[in-house]
Write a protein that holds these residues in place. Structure first.
Motif, PDB file in Angstrom:
ATOM      1  N   LEU A 249      20.865   7.929  -6.593  1.00  0.00           N
ATOM      2  CA  LEU A 249      20.176   7.127  -7.605  1.00  0.00           C
ATOM      3  C   LEU A 249      20.071   5.673  -7.156  1.00  0.00           C
ATOM      4  N   ASN A 250      21.125   5.135  -6.562  1.00  0.00           N
ATOM      5  CA  ASN A 250      21.081   3.758  -6.063  1.00  0.00           C
ATOM      6  C   ASN A 250      20.013   3.600  -4.988  1.00  0.00           C
ATOM      7  N   GLU A 251      19.861   4.630  -4.157  1.00  0.00           N
ATOM      8  CA  GLU A 251      18.795   4.583  -3.134  1.00  0.00           C
ATOM      9  C   GLU A 251      17.412   4.601  -3.794  1.00  0.00           C
ATOM     10  N   LEU A 252      17.273   5.392  -4.863  1.00  0.00           N
ATOM     11  CA  LEU A 252      15.990   5.432  -5.589  1.00  0.00           C
ATOM     12  C   LEU A 252      15.675   4.089  -6.225  1.00  0.00           C
ATOM     13  N   HIS A 253      16.697   3.411  -6.764  1.00  0.00           N
ATOM     14  CA  HIS A 253      16.495   2.074  -7.331  1.00  0.00           C
ATOM     15  C   HIS A 253      16.007   1.109  -6.279  1.00  0.00           C
ATOM     16  N   HIS A 254      16.589   1.227  -5.091  1.00  0.00           N
ATOM     17  CA  HIS A 254      16.174   0.348  -4.009  1.00  0.00           C
ATOM     18  C   HIS A 254      14.695   0.581  -3.675  1.00  0.00           C
ATOM     19  N   GLU A 255      14.290   1.847  -3.595  1.00  0.00           N
ATOM     20  CA  GLU A 255      12.872   2.155  -3.313  1.00  0.00           C
ATOM     21  C   GLU A 255      11.981   1.689  -4.460  1.00  0.00           C
ATOM     22  N   PHE A 256      12.435   1.910  -5.699  1.00  0.00           N
ATOM     23  CA  PHE A 256      11.623   1.547  -6.866  1.00  0.00           C
ATOM     24  C   PHE A 256      11.325   0.048  -6.874  1.00  0.00           C
ATOM     25  N   LYS A 257      12.329  -0.752  -6.505  1.00  0.00           N
ATOM     26  CA  LYS A 257      12.135  -2.201  -6.498  1.00  0.00           C
ATOM     27  C   LYS A 257      11.116  -2.645  -5.460  1.00  0.00           C
ATOM     28  N   HIS A 258      11.058  -1.931  -4.339  1.00  0.00           N
ATOM     29  CA  HIS A 258      10.218  -2.373  -3.237  1.00  0.00           C
ATOM     30  C   HIS A 258       8.797  -1.822  -3.298  1.00  0.00           C
ATOM     31  N   ILE A 259       8.538  -0.879  -4.185  1.00  0.00           N
ATOM     32  CA  ILE A 259       7.155  -0.406  -4.370  1.00  0.00           C
ATOM     33  C   ILE A 259       6.381  -1.488  -5.131  1.00  0.00           C
ATOM     34  N   GLY A 260       5.154  -1.708  -4.746  1.00  0.00           N
ATOM     35  CA  GLY A 260       4.353  -2.760  -5.364  1.00  0.00           C
ATOM     36  C   GLY A 260       4.016  -2.476  -6.824  1.00  0.00           C
ATOM     37  N   PRO A 261       3.219  -3.342  -7.434  1.00  0.00           N
ATOM     38  CA  PRO A 261       2.881  -3.216  -8.866  1.00  0.00           C
ATOM     39  C   PRO A 261       2.040  -1.973  -9.156  1.00  0.00           C
ATOM     40  N   VAL A 262       2.128  -1.548 -10.417  1.00  0.00           N
ATOM     41  CA  VAL A 262       1.339  -0.406 -10.899  1.00  0.00           C
ATOM     42  C   VAL A 262       0.349  -0.916 -11.930  1.00  0.00           C
ATOM     43  N   PRO A 263      -0.634  -0.102 -12.359  1.00  0.00           N
ATOM     44  CA  PRO A 263      -1.555  -0.545 -13.423  1.00  0.00           C
ATOM     45  C   PRO A 263      -0.770  -1.051 -14.629  1.00  0.00           C
ATOM     46  N   LYS A 264      -1.216  -2.139 -15.235  1.00  0.00           N
ATOM     47  CA  LYS A 264      -0.477  -2.776 -16.312  1.00  0.00           C
ATOM     48  C   LYS A 264      -0.231  -1.829 -17.470  1.00  0.00           C
ATOM     49  N   ASP A 265      -1.176  -0.958 -17.749  1.00  0.00           N
ATOM     50  CA  ASP A 265      -1.013  -0.039 -18.886  1.00  0.00           C
ATOM     51  C   ASP A 265       0.112   0.973 -18.643  1.00  0.00           C
ATOM     52  N   ASP A 266       0.403   1.208 -17.375  1.00  0.00           N
ATOM     53  CA  ASP A 266       1.423   2.213 -17.045  1.00  0.00           C
ATOM     54  C   ASP A 266       2.769   1.598 -16.659  1.00  0.00           C
ATOM     55  N   LYS A 267       2.764   0.276 -16.521  1.00  0.00           N
ATOM     56  CA  LYS A 267       3.948  -0.402 -16.006  1.00  0.00           C
ATOM     57  C   LYS A 267       5.191  -0.127 -16.849  1.00  0.00           C
ATOM     58  N   GLU A 268       5.079  -0.352 -18.159  1.00  0.00           N
ATOM     59  CA  GLU A 268       6.234  -0.179 -19.047  1.00  0.00           C
ATOM     60  C   GLU A 268       6.643   1.284 -19.155  1.00  0.00           C
ATOM     61  N   ASN A 269       5.643   2.165 -19.226  1.00  0.00           N
ATOM     62  CA  ASN A 269       5.941   3.592 -19.375  1.00  0.00           C
ATOM     63  C   ASN A 269       6.706   4.156 -18.178  1.00  0.00           C
ATOM     64  N   VAL A 270       6.210   3.821 -16.977  1.00  0.00           N
ATOM     65  CA  VAL A 270       6.861   4.373 -15.790  1.00  0.00           C
ATOM     66  C   VAL A 270       8.266   3.800 -15.640  1.00  0.00           C
TER      67      VAL A 270
END
Length: 614
Positions: A249-270
């Protein structure tokens, strides 16, 4: 409206960006940072070093000096070093006492330690030097990472404020990759750095209006990547080993932080989906830790009870090997029960372990002391038995059969009286002693035929004396002088065959009794005295003379004591019966008893005096 917002962002200082950045960004950073220490709660199973020897502790530090996991190194070092220092101080104190006992002065004492101390101290220094070097390298690396990321921020800022072009967008993606590849920075700079980075990334995308479609496509790709991470995070709920789930899970958090922005409408949901999956794992982790704590406290109760139970072994003492072996079996059974029980709460582990293993060590120290003393005694016994072996070898060629036989029997008795010898010498020393004794007795047995003839002749001579005694008694010619003459002849005759010893002895005693009873002019007291003298003369020649004389003496003393008690009792009764109607007749009766008993007492005391002349 887009242009107005861009202008506002241009005027915002970087420090302000860090403080005013949206809640979502902070949630991502805080959630990951908050759980970075999860592995601290899921450490590998704790090793109990409290019962390790000094040599074993030194080897632990030696192995630790090669370990690059300095967090683990510090944890073990905090536990091992006080244990080692405690042992070293005890050894130093013992060495000082020995130094003073041998005539030294405390001021002149110098403790150099042993090989384990050299190994321990050298590796402690090596660990500290490696850790210092490691920390310095980490700080240098973090500072270098900070410098590189600050340079990248400047480049991204320039791109964010430049005109749109394909080249700029591709360059921006390269800068993002480079940012992701750079390692951690100093903790005090991390949040500000991340805030500025995300602000500039958003500014870049917002300013690249001419590439709106490309930007949206990239954000959709980022969305797909984050959704994939959400799916992977959700699957972690099925991982049985919670430690592995947290690590992934810590590795997934690291990847999640480094992925760029998503569409604003989906940002909060994802983000909420990813956070929910993370929270489920953390909840499972918390439940696991809660259950683990319950188990640890349950283990604490069990081990505390065993710690109390084992205290009795610390005071155990005995002089019997069997009892020490039985107690050893019992304490090892307690140790097995102890080891079956799992770990303990860290706060209580040291106290309970020290109490248990302290008593455990004390028992085995006492046992070692006992067996060391036992070994010393067995070495002394071996020396004594070797001396008996030498004496037996000196006697084995002797032809003085009677004397040497008695001497060897004395040696054999001494051999039995001496305790056991070390096991490895037991058979050898016994064989040497037995061979020497067997050699002599075998030589004596070769003379047995001659001895048998002599003993048969002796038997005939003794039978003749018995016949003479019986004839004198029958003829009425028995006198004390004749008895003395025949008695001396009988005692001067040597051994008779073993099978005839009791028969000839009984016949002789019966003949003497009959002979004495027919001596004329002798009182009963004279006859008793004469018989006793005859018995004592016979006893002098008996191999068990000392024992039989002692038994005879004790029998006489017992009779004397009884007669004296009877006389005392009858005298007391005379005073009681003096007040009765038949006082005179009773007095006469008791006086007769006292007179008779007094005469018997005199005879017994005469016998005792005669017995002491032997």
């Amino acid at each position: 409206m887009e242009m107005e917002r861009d202008n506002r962002e241009e005027n915002v200082q970087e420090a302000g960006l860090a403080e005013n950045l949206g809640n979502t960004l902070h949630s991502e950073i805080d959630l990951a940072d908050h759980h970075d220490s999860t592995d601290e709660h899921l450490e590998e199973e704790h090793v109990d070093y409290s019962h390790f020897s000094k040599h074993e502790l030194a080897n632990v530090i030696k192995d630790l000096a090669k370990d690059d996991n300095f967090k683990r190194v510090d944890s073990i070092l905090r536990e091992v070093k006080p244990l080692y220092d405690d042992i070293r101080e005890k050894e130093k104190a013992e060495a000082l006492l020995k130094f003073i006992a041998s005539g030294g002065i405390e001021e002149d004492f110098e403790y150099k330690g042993d090989e384990s101390d050299v190994i321990f101290d050298a590796n402690i220094k090596l660990i500290r030097d490696r850790k210092t070097s490691h920390i310095r390298q980490l700080e240098e690396k973090k500072n270098d990472n900070l410098r590189r990321k600050q340079e990248l921020l400047e480049k991204i800022r320039v791109l964010a404020d430049s005109q749109n072009s394909d080249a700029q967008f591709e360059l921006f993606k390269e800068l993002q990759k480079e940012w992701k590849s750079i390692g951690p920075v100093p903790g005090t700079q991390a949040k500000t750095l991340w805030a500025n980075y995300h602000a500039l990334v958003d500014r870049f995308y917002d300013n690249q209006s001419i590439y709106f479609e490309l930007k949206e496509l990239d954000r959709r790709r980022n969305l797909e990547a984050k959704i994939e991470l959400c799916v992977r995070a959700e699957k972690l709920a099925d991982v049985e080993i919670i430690k592995d789930a947290i690590r992934e899970l810590n590795e997934l958090h690291h990847e999640f932080k480094h992925i760029g922005p998503v569409p604003k409408d989906d940002k909060e949901n994802v983000w909420q989906r990813f956070k929910a999956a993370s929270d489920a794992i953390y909840a499972k982790r918390d439940q696991y830790l809660q259950k683990l704590q319950q188990e640890l406290h349950g283990n604490l109760d069990l081990k505390a009870k065993l710690s109390d139970d084992v205290q009795e072994f610390a005071t155990f003492n005995s002089d019997r090997i069997k009892e020490w072996n039985q107690k050893t079996k019992e304490i090892l059974d307690v140790q097995k029960r102890w080891e079956i029980i799992g770990g303990l709460p860290r706060a209580k582990a040291k106290e309970v372990n020290k109490k248990f293993w302290g008593a455990f060590k004390t028992f085995f120290n006492n046992k070692n002391t006992f067996f060391k003393k036992l070994d010393e005694e067995r070495e002394k016994n071996l020396q004594l038995k070797n001396e008996l072996v030498e004496k037996a070898h000196l006697l084995k060629e002797s032809n003085d059969w009677e004397k040497t036989s008695n001497e060897l029997k004395v040696l054999q008795q001494k051999w039995k009286d001496i305790g056991p010898v070390p096991e490895k010498f037991r058979e050898k020393v016994f064989k040497e002693f037995k061979d020497a004794c067997d050699h002599f007795f075998e030589q004596r047995r070769t003379q047995h035929g001659k001895v048998e003839n002599e003993q048969a002749e002796n038997l005939k001579l003794k039978e003749d004396i018995c016949t003479i005694l019986e004839s004198h008694a029958a003829a009425g010619t028995a006198t004390a002088e004749v008895l003395k003459e025949l008695q001396d002849k009988f005692n001067a005759i040597g051994f008779v065959p073993r099978k005839d010893i009791n028969a000839i002895r009984n016949r002789y005693h019966e003949a003497v009794d009959k002979f004495v009873s027919h001596i004329e002019g002798f009182t009963e007291n004279d006859k008793s005295k004469l018989l006793l003298e005859n018995q004592l003369s016979d006893l002098k020649n008996d191999p068990m003379a000392d024992r039989k004389i002692y038994q005879k003496e004790q029998a006489i003393r017992k009779k004397i004591s009884k007669v004296e008690n009877d006389i005392s009792l009858w005298k007391n009764n005379l005073e009681f019966f003096s007040r009765s109607q038949n006082a005179e007749s009773v007095r006469i009766e008791f006086n007769d008893k006292i007179k008779e008993a007094t005469e018997h007492l005199k005879q017994l005391k005469d016998q005792l005096k005669l017995l002491k002349t032997i």
